[in-house]
Design a protein around this motif. Structure first.
Motif, PDB file in Angstrom:
ATOM      1  N   LYS A   4       0.811  -1.215   0.000  1.00 23.51           N
ATOM      2  CA  LYS A   4       0.000   0.000   0.000  1.00 23.51           C
ATOM      3  C   LYS A   4       0.845   1.266   0.000  1.00 23.51           C
ATOM      4  CE  LYS A   4      -4.314  -1.675   1.816  1.00 23.51           C
ATOM      5  NZ  LYS A   4      -5.077  -2.087   3.004  1.00 23.51           N
ATOM      6  N   ILE A   5       2.074   1.156  -0.461  1.00 24.09           N
ATOM      7  CA  ILE A   5       2.990   2.298  -0.393  1.00 24.09           C
ATOM      8  C   ILE A   5       2.465   3.501  -1.170  1.00 24.09           C
ATOM      9  CG2 ILE A   5       5.346   3.105  -0.803  1.00 24.09           C
ATOM     10  CD1 ILE A   5       4.911   0.980   1.455  1.00 24.09           C
ATOM     11  N   THR A  15       5.766  13.146  -2.892  1.00 26.80           N
ATOM     12  CA  THR A  15       6.137  12.645  -4.217  1.00 26.80           C
ATOM     13  C   THR A  15       7.037  11.423  -3.994  1.00 26.80           C
ATOM     14  OG1 THR A  15       8.181  13.909  -4.375  1.00 26.80           O
ATOM     15  CG2 THR A  15       6.140  14.996  -5.097  1.00 26.80           C
ATOM     16  N   GLN A  16       7.298  10.679  -5.053  1.00 27.32           N
ATOM     17  CA  GLN A  16       8.204   9.532  -4.940  1.00 27.32           C
ATOM     18  C   GLN A  16       9.568  10.030  -4.477  1.00 27.32           C
ATOM     19  OE1 GLN A  16       8.103   7.568  -8.775  1.00 27.32           O
ATOM     20  NE2 GLN A  16       6.228   6.438  -8.278  1.00 27.32           N
ATOM     21  N   GLU A  17       9.943  11.170  -4.994  1.00 25.53           N
ATOM     22  CA  GLU A  17      11.213  11.791  -4.627  1.00 25.53           C
ATOM     23  C   GLU A  17      11.263  12.106  -3.128  1.00 25.53           C
ATOM     24  OE1 GLU A  17      13.579  13.332  -7.247  1.00 25.53           O
ATOM     25  OE2 GLU A  17      14.901  13.186  -5.517  1.00 25.53           O
ATOM     26  N   ASP A  18      10.194  12.705  -2.614  1.00 28.46           N
ATOM     27  CA  ASP A  18      10.122  13.018  -1.181  1.00 28.46           C
ATOM     28  C   ASP A  18      10.326  11.763  -0.348  1.00 28.46           C
ATOM     29  OD1 ASP A  18       9.440  15.666  -1.731  1.00 28.46           O
ATOM     30  OD2 ASP A  18       7.280  15.291  -1.614  1.00 28.46           O
ATOM     31  N   LEU A  19       9.524  10.753  -0.662  1.00 29.75           N
ATOM     32  CA  LEU A  19       9.582   9.503   0.103  1.00 29.75           C
ATOM     33  C   LEU A  19      10.967   8.871   0.016  1.00 29.75           C
ATOM     34  CD1 LEU A  19       8.323   7.297   1.794  1.00 29.75           C
ATOM     35  CD2 LEU A  19       7.313   6.327  -0.285  1.00 29.75           C
ATOM     36  N   GLN A  28      13.839   5.844  -8.052  1.00 26.20           N
ATOM     37  CA  GLN A  28      13.558   4.677  -8.885  1.00 26.20           C
ATOM     38  C   GLN A  28      13.227   3.459  -8.037  1.00 26.20           C
ATOM     39  OE1 GLN A  28      15.733   6.936  -9.370  1.00 26.20           O
ATOM     40  NE2 GLN A  28      15.873   7.475 -11.520  1.00 26.20           N
ATOM     41  N   THR A  29      13.843   3.369  -6.881  1.00 27.75           N
ATOM     42  CA  THR A  29      13.552   2.263  -5.973  1.00 27.75           C
ATOM     43  C   THR A  29      12.126   2.366  -5.453  1.00 27.75           C
ATOM     44  OG1 THR A  29      15.827   1.826  -5.335  1.00 27.75           O
ATOM     45  CG2 THR A  29      14.144   1.283  -3.707  1.00 27.75           C
ATOM     46  N   ILE A  30      11.703   3.569  -5.068  1.00 33.23           N
ATOM     47  CA  ILE A  30      10.322   3.769  -4.612  1.00 33.23           C
ATOM     48  C   ILE A  30       9.353   3.392  -5.723  1.00 33.23           C
ATOM     49  CG2 ILE A  30       8.595   5.449  -3.848  1.00 33.23           C
ATOM     50  CD1 ILE A  30      10.693   4.794  -1.714  1.00 33.23           C
ATOM     51  N   LYS A  35       5.359  -0.200  -7.934  1.00 34.73           N
ATOM     52  CA  LYS A  35       4.917  -0.923  -9.129  1.00 34.73           C
ATOM     53  C   LYS A  35       5.028  -2.434  -8.972  1.00 34.73           C
ATOM     54  CE  LYS A  35       3.732   2.158 -12.244  1.00 34.73           C
ATOM     55  NZ  LYS A  35       2.670   1.960 -13.258  1.00 34.73           N
ATOM     56  N   GLY A  36       5.537  -2.872  -7.825  1.00 38.43           N
ATOM     57  CA  GLY A  36       5.660  -4.307  -7.570  1.00 38.43           C
ATOM     58  C   GLY A  36       6.770  -4.994  -8.336  1.00 38.43           C
ATOM     59  N   LYS A  37       7.749  -4.212  -8.809  1.00 36.31           N
ATOM     60  CA  LYS A  37       8.848  -4.828  -9.566  1.00 36.31           C
ATOM     61  C   LYS A  37       9.768  -5.644  -8.673  1.00 36.31           C
ATOM     62  CE  LYS A  37       8.859  -1.868 -13.609  1.00 36.31           C
ATOM     63  NZ  LYS A  37       9.671  -1.207 -14.647  1.00 36.31           N
ATOM     64  N   PHE A  38       9.915  -5.227  -7.447  1.00 32.54           N
ATOM     65  CA  PHE A  38      10.618  -6.047  -6.453  1.00 32.54           C
ATOM     66  C   PHE A  38      10.198  -5.641  -5.052  1.00 32.54           C
ATOM     67  CE2 PHE A  38      13.960  -2.891  -7.812  1.00 32.54           C
ATOM     68  CZ  PHE A  38      14.000  -2.138  -6.663  1.00 32.54           C
ATOM     69  N   ASP A  39      10.511  -6.500  -4.110  1.00 33.03           N
ATOM     70  CA  ASP A  39      10.182  -6.239  -2.711  1.00 33.03           C
ATOM     71  C   ASP A  39      11.311  -5.460  -2.060  1.00 33.03           C
ATOM     72  OD1 ASP A  39       7.870  -7.825  -2.965  1.00 33.03           O
ATOM     73  OD2 ASP A  39       9.088  -9.617  -2.703  1.00 33.03           O
ATOM     74  N   PRO A  40      10.985  -4.611  -1.078  1.00 32.56           N
ATOM     75  CA  PRO A  40      12.059  -3.893  -0.390  1.00 32.56           C
ATOM     76  C   PRO A  40      12.856  -4.839   0.504  1.00 32.56           C
ATOM     77  CG  PRO A  40       9.989  -3.505   0.719  1.00 32.56           C
ATOM     78  CD  PRO A  40       9.666  -4.288  -0.532  1.00 32.56           C
ATOM     79  N   SER A  41      14.031  -4.406   0.899  1.00 33.48           N
ATOM     80  CA  SER A  41      14.801  -5.167   1.882  1.00 33.48           C
ATOM     81  C   SER A  41      14.078  -5.006   3.219  1.00 33.48           C
ATOM     82  CB  SER A  41      16.214  -4.596   1.988  1.00 33.48           C
ATOM     83  OG  SER A  41      16.168  -3.308   2.565  1.00 33.48           O
TER      84      SER A  41
END
Lengths: 64, 64
Positions: A4-5, A15-19, A28-30, A35-41
């Motif tokens: 739910k990010i 913004t994505q940048e802020d976060l 790009q990681t956010i 987008k569900g491209k990968f899971d966070p650590s």
DNA sequence: TACTTTTGTAAAGTACACTTTACATAAAAT
DNA sequence: ATTTTATGTAAAGTGTACTTTACAAAAGTA
């Protein structure tokens, strides 16, 4: 794994940048996580948990 | 990041090998996590959470 | 003591979380 | 309409989660 990010971020008027800056990762990681491209650590998940004041289990949904 | 995996595992009478098989990782990975050599991925943390019936936040402790 | 199980650890390789740079598009503001 | 801001995405590189193989040491058991 879903998350739910995006909802949490936009609800907080960020913004994505802020976060990215707050969490300490790249924009790009956010984007990739939203987008569900990968899971966070696990450390990144913990930082988001702290920021949004929600347990990891209420932000990330492990299917299976 | 610290964790209670060793305590939870031994409390459940499991060897590192047992836990590794249940979670779906190698024994060396369990050993490394218990020893704090690295943090598990979020999916691995979720699998442990499900097995030990504890939220991730009660198994892994993120120290800033 | 001898044997077996469990744990610790090392080396080399694979997969993925994440970076930087870069550019294209979409949406918002002027 | 034009400029600015936000998002999407791609390529190439770095760091780390995790693998397999292998062996040594600790701990438990006969």
């Amino acid at each position: 794994m879903k998350n739910k990010i995006r909802e949490l971020r936009t609800a907080g008027n960020m913004t994505q940048e802020d976060l990215a800056e707050i969490i300490g990762v790249s924009r790009q990681t956010i984007n990739a996580i939203e987008k569900g491209k990968f899971d966070p650590s696990l450390p990144t998940a913990f930082k988001m948990s702290k920021l949004f004041k929600l347990p990891i289990e209420q932000m990330f949904f492990f299917d299976e």
